[in-house]
Design a protein around this motif. Sequence first.
Motif, PDB file in Angstrom:
ATOM      1  N   CYS A  17       0.832  -1.209   0.000  1.00 35.26           N
ATOM      2  CA  CYS A  17       0.000   0.000   0.000  1.00 35.26           C
ATOM      3  C   CYS A  17       0.862   1.253   0.000  1.00 35.26           C
ATOM      4  O   CYS A  17       0.593   2.211  -0.735  1.00 35.26           O
ATOM      5  CB  CYS A  17      -0.928   0.004   1.210  1.00 35.26           C
ATOM      6  N   ASN A  18       1.902   1.236   0.832  1.00 37.41           N
ATOM      7  CA  ASN A  18       2.793   2.398   0.911  1.00 37.41           C
ATOM      8  C   ASN A  18       3.503   2.642  -0.414  1.00 37.41           C
ATOM      9  O   ASN A  18       3.650   3.791  -0.859  1.00 37.41           O
ATOM     10  CB  ASN A  18       3.821   2.197   2.022  1.00 37.41           C
ATOM     11  N   ILE A  19       3.961   1.558  -1.039  1.00 37.05           N
ATOM     12  CA  ILE A  19       4.646   1.681  -2.326  1.00 37.05           C
ATOM     13  C   ILE A  19       3.693   2.223  -3.385  1.00 37.05           C
ATOM     14  O   ILE A  19       4.022   3.149  -4.137  1.00 37.05           O
ATOM     15  CB  ILE A  19       5.220   0.315  -2.763  1.00 37.05           C
ATOM     16  N   ILE A  29      -6.587  -2.102  -7.018  1.00 40.69           N
ATOM     17  CA  ILE A  29      -5.499  -3.048  -7.286  1.00 40.69           C
ATOM     18  C   ILE A  29      -4.455  -3.015  -6.176  1.00 40.69           C
ATOM     19  O   ILE A  29      -3.950  -4.056  -5.746  1.00 40.69           O
ATOM     20  CB  ILE A  29      -4.838  -2.733  -8.642  1.00 40.69           C
ATOM     21  N   GLY A  30      -4.144  -1.809  -5.701  1.00 46.72           N
ATOM     22  CA  GLY A  30      -3.087  -1.657  -4.706  1.00 46.72           C
ATOM     23  C   GLY A  30      -3.544  -1.813  -3.272  1.00 46.72           C
ATOM     24  O   GLY A  30      -2.730  -1.699  -2.346  1.00 46.72           O
ATOM     25  N   GLY A  31      -4.836  -2.036  -3.050  1.00 50.44           N
ATOM     26  CA  GLY A  31      -5.337  -2.258  -1.700  1.00 50.44           C
ATOM     27  C   GLY A  31      -5.469  -1.000  -0.868  1.00 50.44           C
ATOM     28  O   GLY A  31      -5.477  -1.067   0.371  1.00 50.44           O
ATOM     29  N   ILE A  32      -5.579   0.153  -1.526  1.00 51.52           N
ATOM     30  CA  ILE A  32      -5.776   1.414  -0.797  1.00 51.52           C
ATOM     31  C   ILE A  32      -7.282   1.620  -0.638  1.00 51.52           C
ATOM     32  O   ILE A  32      -7.994   1.905  -1.599  1.00 51.52           O
ATOM     33  CB  ILE A  32      -5.136   2.589  -1.542  1.00 51.52           C
ATOM     34  N   VAL A  33      -7.755   1.473   0.574  1.00 55.05           N
ATOM     35  CA  VAL A  33      -9.190   1.424   0.855  1.00 55.05           C
ATOM     36  C   VAL A  33      -9.771   2.830   0.943  1.00 55.05           C
ATOM     37  O   VAL A  33      -9.173   3.743   1.536  1.00 55.05           O
ATOM     38  CB  VAL A  33      -9.467   0.658   2.168  1.00 55.05           C
ATOM     39  N   GLU A  34     -10.939   3.013   0.328  1.00 51.98           N
ATOM     40  CA  GLU A  34     -11.630   4.288   0.393  1.00 51.98           C
ATOM     41  C   GLU A  34     -11.959   4.637   1.846  1.00 51.98           C
ATOM     42  O   GLU A  34     -12.377   3.784   2.624  1.00 51.98           O
ATOM     43  CB  GLU A  34     -12.915   4.227  -0.439  1.00 51.98           C
ATOM     44  N   GLY A  35     -11.759   5.878   2.211  1.00 51.29           N
ATOM     45  CA  GLY A  35     -12.008   6.329   3.577  1.00 51.29           C
ATOM     46  C   GLY A  35     -10.757   6.404   4.419  1.00 51.29           C
ATOM     47  O   GLY A  35     -10.769   7.020   5.491  1.00 51.29           O
TER      48      GLY A  35
END
Length: 268
Positions: free
Chosen positions: A215-217, A249-255
């Motif tokens: 996620c950070n990347i 795709i990158g797993g960055i969740v809304e919110g």
Amino acid sequence: MAADSSEEVLRKYVEGIFDRKGLLMHEEVCRFGEIIKSSRARLKFARELDRRRNICLVDENTYHKLLHSVALAFFESVKDENFTAGSILMNMTFTYHYIPKGRRVHDINYSTSGSSRERLRSLMRKLKQNMLCCNDISYINDYNAKKQVDTDSASSQTVVYLYESLNNHVVWKTMGFWEEILLDSVHHERRQRCTLRPWRDLGNVERDEFNAALCNITFGQLTSYLNNMKLLNLSKTARINFLQKQCVIGGIVEGTEMHSTLYNLVTN
């Protein structure tokens, strides 16, 4: 043409680009146009430019030779739907620049030498014609997007980067380009920063750490690419759609804070 021969031609062609006083001959331009159709050749060309990036401030002659060559490499990438060299080439457009002396391409004060004047006029005609045959490409855009940099004097100089003369290129409107170079950059960073072990060998804590690192990347790379997309005049709608897809795709969740930061970057 054999691979070794093609690489030698590319190497000499790039040397010709950075020859401040030299002009690219018609035969050289045509040969480059054929070779650059290969994705391997485009990657070689991109790496040659990257290798010389220590001289990122170039003269006007070199700038326009770079502009033509990079535009053609991008165009062939779009036709081939292969963007292996895309990330490097894009970085080069944000690297190489020159400082014009209050003139546009058609205002160049040609050399008093008749033969030199005709060669330069011929080159400019060829460069413009090459771009006219490419749909959706604006080769020279009057430099209406410029960076102002402070100098030691009271006045400032206008710095023109390659991307500013390529901001209407069809490659930027091709979402496959952005998706591929983002994926490549994320994978590259992951190889650099993460221990690559089979997923089945990871415990729950290690899997959580891996997902957090990914996620950070993705966040870091998305921040960079979204800024580039804005500089290249992609619409807000295109950037939002790209962001939403890549967050999934990158797993960055809304919110989450990451998602909010990225969304604000696009909308503000």
